[in-house]
Design a protein around this motif. Structure first.
Motif, PDB file in Angstrom:
ATOM      1  N   ARG A 234       0.822  -1.221   0.000  1.00 38.64           N
ATOM      2  CA  ARG A 234       0.000   0.000   0.000  1.00 38.64           C
ATOM      3  C   ARG A 234       0.853   1.267   0.000  1.00 38.64           C
ATOM      4  O   ARG A 234       0.333   2.355   0.243  1.00 38.64           O
ATOM      5  N   LYS A 235       2.176   1.110  -0.235  1.00 40.03           N
ATOM      6  CA  LYS A 235       3.053   2.275  -0.232  1.00 40.03           C
ATOM      7  C   LYS A 235       2.574   3.291  -1.266  1.00 40.03           C
ATOM      8  O   LYS A 235       2.282   2.932  -2.401  1.00 40.03           O
ATOM      9  N   GLY A 236       2.445   4.535  -0.886  1.00 42.91           N
ATOM     10  CA  GLY A 236       1.982   5.566  -1.806  1.00 42.91           C
ATOM     11  C   GLY A 236       0.480   5.770  -1.791  1.00 42.91           C
ATOM     12  O   GLY A 236      -0.038   6.591  -2.545  1.00 42.91           O
ATOM     13  N   HIS A 253      -9.195  -4.700  -5.897  1.00 38.72           N
ATOM     14  CA  HIS A 253      -8.124  -3.918  -5.286  1.00 38.72           C
ATOM     15  C   HIS A 253      -6.859  -4.766  -5.229  1.00 38.72           C
ATOM     16  O   HIS A 253      -6.892  -5.965  -5.474  1.00 38.72           O
ATOM     17  N   GLY A 254      -5.762  -4.114  -4.909  1.00 42.34           N
ATOM     18  CA  GLY A 254      -4.489  -4.819  -4.859  1.00 42.34           C
ATOM     19  C   GLY A 254      -3.379  -3.834  -4.605  1.00 42.34           C
ATOM     20  O   GLY A 254      -3.623  -2.716  -4.139  1.00 42.34           O
ATOM     21  N   PRO A 255      -2.157  -4.235  -4.884  1.00 41.28           N
ATOM     22  CA  PRO A 255      -1.028  -3.350  -4.609  1.00 41.28           C
ATOM     23  C   PRO A 255      -1.133  -2.029  -5.370  1.00 41.28           C
ATOM     24  O   PRO A 255      -1.707  -1.961  -6.456  1.00 41.28           O
ATOM     25  N   GLN A 256      -0.551  -1.006  -4.784  1.00 38.71           N
ATOM     26  CA  GLN A 256      -0.527   0.305  -5.431  1.00 38.71           C
ATOM     27  C   GLN A 256       0.393   0.256  -6.644  1.00 38.71           C
ATOM     28  O   GLN A 256       1.272  -0.613  -6.729  1.00 38.71           O
ATOM     29  N   PRO A 257       0.204   1.178  -7.604  1.00 37.29           N
ATOM     30  CA  PRO A 257       1.109   1.213  -8.755  1.00 37.29           C
ATOM     31  C   PRO A 257       2.573   1.267  -8.322  1.00 37.29           C
ATOM     32  O   PRO A 257       2.929   2.038  -7.426  1.00 37.29           O
ATOM     33  N   ARG A 262       8.677  -3.038  -7.097  1.00 31.96           N
ATOM     34  CA  ARG A 262       9.512  -2.832  -5.898  1.00 31.96           C
ATOM     35  C   ARG A 262       9.666  -4.113  -5.085  1.00 31.96           C
ATOM     36  O   ARG A 262      10.652  -4.301  -4.379  1.00 31.96           O
ATOM     37  N   SER A 263       8.661  -5.003  -5.175  1.00 28.55           N
ATOM     38  CA  SER A 263       8.679  -6.176  -4.289  1.00 28.55           C
ATOM     39  C   SER A 263       9.550  -7.307  -4.816  1.00 28.55           C
ATOM     40  O   SER A 263       9.900  -8.210  -4.047  1.00 28.55           O
ATOM     41  N   ILE A 264       9.889  -7.291  -6.096  1.00 33.49           N
ATOM     42  CA  ILE A 264      10.667  -8.398  -6.661  1.00 33.49           C
ATOM     43  C   ILE A 264      12.035  -8.462  -5.976  1.00 33.49           C
ATOM     44  O   ILE A 264      12.744  -7.453  -5.895  1.00 33.49           O
ATOM     45  N   GLY A 265      12.354  -9.625  -5.473  1.00 37.30           N
ATOM     46  CA  GLY A 265      13.626  -9.811  -4.780  1.00 37.30           C
ATOM     47  C   GLY A 265      13.572  -9.510  -3.296  1.00 37.30           C
ATOM     48  O   GLY A 265      14.521  -9.788  -2.571  1.00 37.30           O
ATOM     49  N   VAL A 266      12.455  -8.923  -2.828  1.00 40.67           N
ATOM     50  CA  VAL A 266      12.321  -8.646  -1.393  1.00 40.67           C
ATOM     51  C   VAL A 266      12.115  -9.961  -0.653  1.00 40.67           C
ATOM     52  O   VAL A 266      11.386 -10.837  -1.113  1.00 40.67           O
ATOM     53  N   GLU A 267      12.762 -10.128   0.483  1.00 39.50           N
ATOM     54  CA  GLU A 267      12.691 -11.402   1.212  1.00 39.50           C
ATOM     55  C   GLU A 267      11.859 -11.332   2.476  1.00 39.50           C
ATOM     56  O   GLU A 267      11.503 -12.373   3.047  1.00 39.50           O
TER      57      GLU A 267
END
Ligand SMILES: [Fe+2]
Length: 308
Positions: A234-236, A253-257, A262-267
């Protein structure tokens, strides 16, 4: 000093936000169980079953018709997100064995549930107790005066009593691909569920996208209380600590644009949120109407009130 604002309600559940500095009156809710999430502060809850110490992050399960009172402790006020059912609130049946014990694949176990300690023996006369109950379809209150104090008891037996569960003890269920919301479920009640989103390792398939996919709730209204960490998807959007989002059934609904990229590779997601999904529509209460952010619904489009 106590302030209470009703956020959302239907016939099955009422969600309020409470800020309290002083002791509550003696009280019982004759309509259903209450699950009180303590966002901050500490308290002692006294009941006919005994004393329950309460700290930040606790989910306090108070059974229907239990006479009790809240005594905030410490200098900071108690801030709580109160979920009142019209039914009992229990662990989901799928977490339990046929003998009623929590299974090993449940995100919590009996060690995480903390029942009442000693009974706070009090002797008194002409004691007032506030009772919340129904009259037809209305929720009303009655002041009852007892000849003796309700805590003047010898003891009790049985399997119905208040307890606490701290959200930090909720063991997240993770997977190689996205785990849908039932993986976060903590409790169930008639016509709604309660889920805990806690800090966790996120999807670890090499091609996974850790934030959720777009979806619409076919069967429920979805209410999120953001109570800690960062909510990556929900950042932004204007969502911050203390926000409550309402996604009525049927609204996609879903993640913000930008959140997917940004989430790819986040652990790891450092997020903390308590979700209520209701199976019947909710009405907004005066607390929700007083703080509505009209720009939120438009944050996926990049257009609308408050946006360029
Ligand atoms: Fe959702």
């Amino acid at each position: 000093m106590t302030g209470r604002r009703l956020l959302l309600a239907n016939a099955d559940v009422r969600i309020s936000y409470v800020v309290a500095k002083g002791a509550s009156p003696l009280y019982r809710n004759a309509i259903g169980d209450e699950l009180v999430y303590v966002e901050s502060g500490a308290a002692v809850v006294e009941s006919v079953f005994g004393v329950v110490p309460v700290r930040q992050g606790d989910q306090v399960l108070m059974p229907r018709a239990t006479t009790h009172r809240w005594l905030p402790t410490g200098d900071a006020p108690l801030r709580a997100y109160v979920i009142e059912a019209s039914s009992h609130i229990t662990p989901p049946k799928r977490y339990l064995s046929k003998f009623g014990q929590l299974l090993e694949n449940s995100p919590y176990c009996e060690r995480d549930l903390h029942g009442p300690l000693e009974i706070p023996l009090v002797e008194d006369t002409e004691v007032e107790v506030l009772v919340k109950h129904r009259a037809g379809n209305e929720v009303i209150g009655t002041r009852m005066v007892y000849a003796t104090h309700p805590f003047d008891v010898v003891g009790w037996d049985g399997c119905l009593y208040p307890y606490t569960f701290n959200i930090a003890d909720f063991e997240p269920i993770t997977g190689r691909v996205h785990q849908p919301p039932p993986a976060h479920q903590a409790f169930e009640a008639t016509n709604f569920v309660i889920c805990n989103f806690v800090p966790r390792k996120v999807d670890y398939h090499p091609l996974s996208i850790p934030v959720p996919y777009y979806h619409s709730n076919v069967d429920s209204d979805e209410i999120m209380f953001y109570c800690g960490g960062n909510y990556e998807a929900r950042k932004g959007s204007g969502i911050a600590h203390g926000s409550v989002s309402v996604h009525p059934g049927g609204y996609a609904h879903g993640p913000q644009p930008g959140a997917y990229e940004r989430s790819i590779g986040v652990e790891y997601f450092d997020e903390l949120a308590v979700m209520v999904d209701t199976f019947r529509p909710l009405q907004l209460g005066e607390g929700a109407l007083a703080c509505e952010d009209p720009a939120y619904a438009w944050t996926w489009s990049g257009r609308g009130p408050g946006l360029a």
